[in-house]
Design an enzyme around this catalytic site. Structure first.
Site, PDB file in Angstrom:
ATOM      1  CG  ASP A  10       7.209 -10.763  97.146  1.00  0.00           C
ATOM      2  OD1 ASP A  10       8.298 -10.760  96.590  1.00  0.00           O
ATOM      3  OD2 ASP A  10       6.461  -9.909  97.491  1.00  0.00           O
ATOM      4  CB  SER A  11      10.017  -8.015  99.758  1.00  0.00           C
ATOM      5  OG  SER A  11       9.342  -7.559  98.722  1.00  0.00           O
ATOM      6  CB  CYS A  74      10.905 -12.267  95.899  1.00  0.00           C
ATOM      7  SG  CYS A  74      11.889 -10.788  95.745  1.00  0.00           S
ATOM      8  CD  GLU A 153       4.251  -4.684 100.314  1.00  0.00           C
ATOM      9  OE1 GLU A 153       4.118  -4.625 101.343  1.00  0.00           O
ATOM     10  OE2 GLU A 153       4.887  -5.613  99.219  1.00  0.00           O
ATOM     11  CB  CYS A 185       9.079  -6.404  90.422  1.00  0.00           C
ATOM     12  SG  CYS A 185       8.416  -6.334  92.026  1.00  0.00           S
ATOM     13  CG  HIS A 187       5.333  -6.075  94.737  1.00  0.00           C
ATOM     14  ND1 HIS A 187       6.332  -7.221  95.253  1.00  0.00           N
ATOM     15  CD2 HIS A 187       4.907  -5.539  95.946  1.00  0.00           C
ATOM     16  CE1 HIS A 187       6.475  -6.987  96.608  1.00  0.00           C
ATOM     17  NE2 HIS A 187       5.417  -6.108  96.854  1.00  0.00           N
TER      18      HIS A 187
HETATM   19  N1  DGL Z   1       8.348  -8.700  94.459  1.00  0.00           N
HETATM   20  C1  DGL Z   1       9.633  -8.413  94.556  1.00  0.00           C
HETATM   21  C2  DGL Z   1      10.405  -8.796  93.322  1.00  0.00           C
HETATM   22  O1  DGL Z   1       9.917  -9.620  92.577  1.00  0.00           O
HETATM   23  C3  DGL Z   1       9.717  -7.029  94.969  1.00  0.00           C
HETATM   24  C4  DGL Z   1      11.158  -6.634  95.557  1.00  0.00           C
HETATM   25  C5  DGL Z   1      11.185  -5.649  96.470  1.00  0.00           C
HETATM   26  O2  DGL Z   1      10.587  -5.506  97.715  1.00  0.00           O
HETATM   27  O3  DGL Z   1      11.460  -4.330  96.128  1.00  0.00           O
HETATM   28  O4  DGL Z   1      11.552  -8.563  92.877  1.00  0.00           O
END
Ligand code: DGL
Length: 270
Positions: A10-11, A74, A153, A185, A187
């Protein structure tokens, strides 16, 4: 039977929601999680750039960690790169968008559904296409939520500031009278308390995590990739790697995921 680990990325911290579901469902499997915290957020970036990031991480997981499967935990990277990764590699590559749509459609009663996601994911049209492809007779309302990822984050998953932002950003889905809302997302499940408050009790919040874990389990079984050693012991090894501040990853990751994060490796992009 295959003892290699499952790779996922993931990011940043968002994919830990999927990691939690995977660890709980498949406790014998080894896992390597890559959090690209040095380059988050992906949401505001062009899809081409996110696709390149996803390619680099997938190559790293295969070359350095010898993974048997990659879970793109992600939505943004799934929207940008899933087709390319599946074309370029001969191990299974699983995304979160189709599992999320399945969970969403199973949850609605009034056939009015919502998806909230990053600007990149909503703009890609991936959810709009995935819902249409099911031919389910539903009305879909999407809304982008720039800023949510940054709150997670920073570890600010509750409080006045994120609540005020949520009130504004989820207004389109609230006004569309949806009864099921997909957190599109990975997150966002960490903000479920706030999003649930804003949406009200009648709206079911849906995450793709469990459904993705079920998909991983059936692919492992169907392709003969289930781990052989340590079967039934629940002692899979979990490895975490971050491209950003590893101390922060350990601290916040431990809070968000649990005790599985005890050591975090560092990877610096050139
Ligand atoms: N967790 C990522 C997603 O599901 C986040 C992407 C981001 O870093 O903006 O899209």
């Amino acid at each position: 039977m295959d003892d290699r680990p499952i790779g996922m990325f993931d990011s940043g911290f968002g994919g830990l929601t999927v990691a939690r579901a995977l660890i709980d469902l498949l406790p014998d499997e080894d896992l390597v999680y890559f959090g690209d915290t040095g380059r988050y957020p992906y949401g505001p970036r062009p899809l081409d750039e996110v696709r390149e990031f996803a390619r680099q991480i997938t190559r790293l997981l295969i070359d350095r960690h010898n993974v048997k499967m990659v879970v793109v935990a992600c939505n943004n990277a799934s929207a940008a790169a899933l087709d390319a990764l599946r074309f370029e590699h001969d191990i299974p590559v699983v995304g979160v968008i189709d599992p999320g749509v399945r969970a969403l459609l199973a949850a609605t009663r009034n056939h009015r559904v919502g998806v909230i996601a990053t600007v990149g994911t909503v703009g890609s049209g991936a959810y709009q296409r995935a819902v249409r492809a099911t031919r389910a007779p539903v009305h879909l309302q999407c809304a982008a939520c720039p800023g949510f990822v940054e709150f997670v984050e920073r570890g600010e998953t509750r409080g006045e500031d994120v609540h005020v932002l949520a009130e504004r950003l989820v207004a389109p889905v609230r006004e569309a009278d949806v009864d099921a809302l997909l957190l599109g997302c990975t997150h966002y499940p960490f903000l479920a308390h706030t999003i649930g408050d804003v949406m009200g009790r009648d709206v079911v919040l849906v995450s793709s995590a469990d459904e993705t874990a079920f998909e991983v389990r059936s692919i492992l079984a169907d392709t003969g990739l289930v781990r052989r050693s340590g079967r039934g012991t629940g002692k899979g090894k979990h490895t975490f790697v971050s491209s950003g501040d590893v101390e922060w990853f350990k601290r916040l990751g431990g809070r968000l995921l649990g005790p599985e994060i005890d050591d975090v490796g560092s990877h610096q992009w050139d």
